[in-house]
Design an enzyme around this catalytic site. Sequence first.
Site, short mmCIF file in Angstrom:
data_model
loop_
_atom_site.label_atom_id
_atom_site.label_comp_id
_atom_site.label_asym_id
_atom_site.label_seq_id
_atom_site.Cartn_x
_atom_site.Cartn_y
_atom_site.Cartn_z
N GLY A 299 -46.63 -19.91 1.56
CA GLY A 299 -47.72 -20.52 0.81
C GLY A 299 -47.19 -21.56 -0.17
O GLY A 299 -46.22 -22.26 0.12
N LYS B 51 -41.10 -15.97 -18.80
CA LYS B 51 -42.12 -16.49 -17.90
C LYS B 51 -43.49 -15.88 -18.23
O LYS B 51 -44.53 -16.55 -18.12
CB LYS B 51 -41.73 -16.18 -16.44
CG LYS B 51 -42.74 -16.65 -15.39
CD LYS B 51 -42.83 -18.16 -15.30
CE LYS B 51 -43.93 -18.62 -14.33
NZ LYS B 51 -43.68 -18.26 -12.93
N ASN C 136 -47.32 -16.97 -18.17
CA ASN C 136 -48.20 -16.37 -17.17
C ASN C 136 -49.35 -15.57 -17.76
O ASN C 136 -50.48 -15.63 -17.28
CB ASN C 136 -47.39 -15.47 -16.23
CG ASN C 136 -46.95 -16.19 -14.97
OD1 ASN C 136 -47.57 -17.16 -14.56
ND2 ASN C 136 -45.89 -15.72 -14.36
N ASN D 14 -52.63 -17.63 -16.98
CA ASN D 14 -53.30 -17.00 -15.85
C ASN D 14 -54.52 -16.24 -16.34
O ASN D 14 -55.61 -16.36 -15.78
CB ASN D 14 -52.34 -16.04 -15.12
CG ASN D 14 -51.52 -16.72 -14.05
OD1 ASN D 14 -52.01 -17.02 -12.98
ND2 ASN D 14 -50.26 -16.98 -14.36
N SER E 187 -52.39 -19.59 -10.48
CA SER E 187 -52.50 -18.82 -9.23
C SER E 187 -53.56 -17.74 -9.33
O SER E 187 -54.27 -17.45 -8.36
CB SER E 187 -51.14 -18.19 -8.88
OG SER E 187 -50.72 -17.29 -9.89
#
Length: 319
Positions: A13, A193, A197, A201, A263
Amino acid sequence: MSSKRSYAIIGTGALGGYYGGLLARAGFDVHFLLRSDFDHVQQHGLQIDSKNGNFHLPQVNAYRSAAEMPACDVTIVAIKTTANQQLAEILAATTREGGVVLVLQNGLHVEADSAAVVGPDRVLGGCCFLCSNKVGPGHIDHIDYGRIAFGEYRADGSVRPISERTREIEADLKLASIPAEAVDDLIKVRWQKLMWNIPFNGLSVVLDASTAEIMNHPASEALAEQIIRDVRAAAMQCGKSIDEAFVNKMMNDTRAMVPYDSSMRVDFKQGRPMEVEAIVGNPLRELQRHGGQSPRLEMLYQQLTFFDRRRTEEQTSRG
């Protein structure tokens, strides 16, 4: 491990397609596991559009099932953590001759599922600082960034010198024009990270907003920074020291970022399960295990859990 390692890409992906494509373009022996895109890629190959230059791979080693794949030196796990139940079957095939696993998934403690299959001594983990989307069958659009920081997985979270095999894989990635950095403290890198995130996110779903929209409104921008600071405080409570300057780096990097859908928001908009547990639940439980609390992170987790459960219930009611 040979000087010309073979690579299996599990999840072709936005992430696996991009990095696997770069490795294949550089001449490495790369094998791609595909599902819905198999027929298209088998016929048309992989198309990578990138800010660093577009390229097309007319022929790639494509497989519909892991059982058909050869044993590889390195298996890159690039599927979402919500599909980790597939790893037992997949890794048994691609690592059957002793290869290692490089887990490039978002979240904390995400290597444990792979370690349960092949053993912790054969697992590495990494964080990808990458803006990339899959925009069509076999078609990846790399928007920005691309660095990978990775290191050996240690079940106890210990810090040890960078291993020779980690350095060898780092060299391979660099040969493929992938900015790669071998690290001795994987857990610290994962917390760093998570400082991006968790807020971006999470808020992208709760506020139904892109990164640019979050950063362009004073209230949401302030909330994002507060959550980044909360994640840093959680990391410190769990024994990982992160300089306060990293907070400003996360904010500045996001301001400079090309408008981007996280995402988690992409998954939410397309009706797929979100990586709530890996990205928010696991760090929150780790904080609680160390005796800490974070009301904002708990609220964000509860909100995302509600959205994820409601999606599941709606899909079940539709049959």
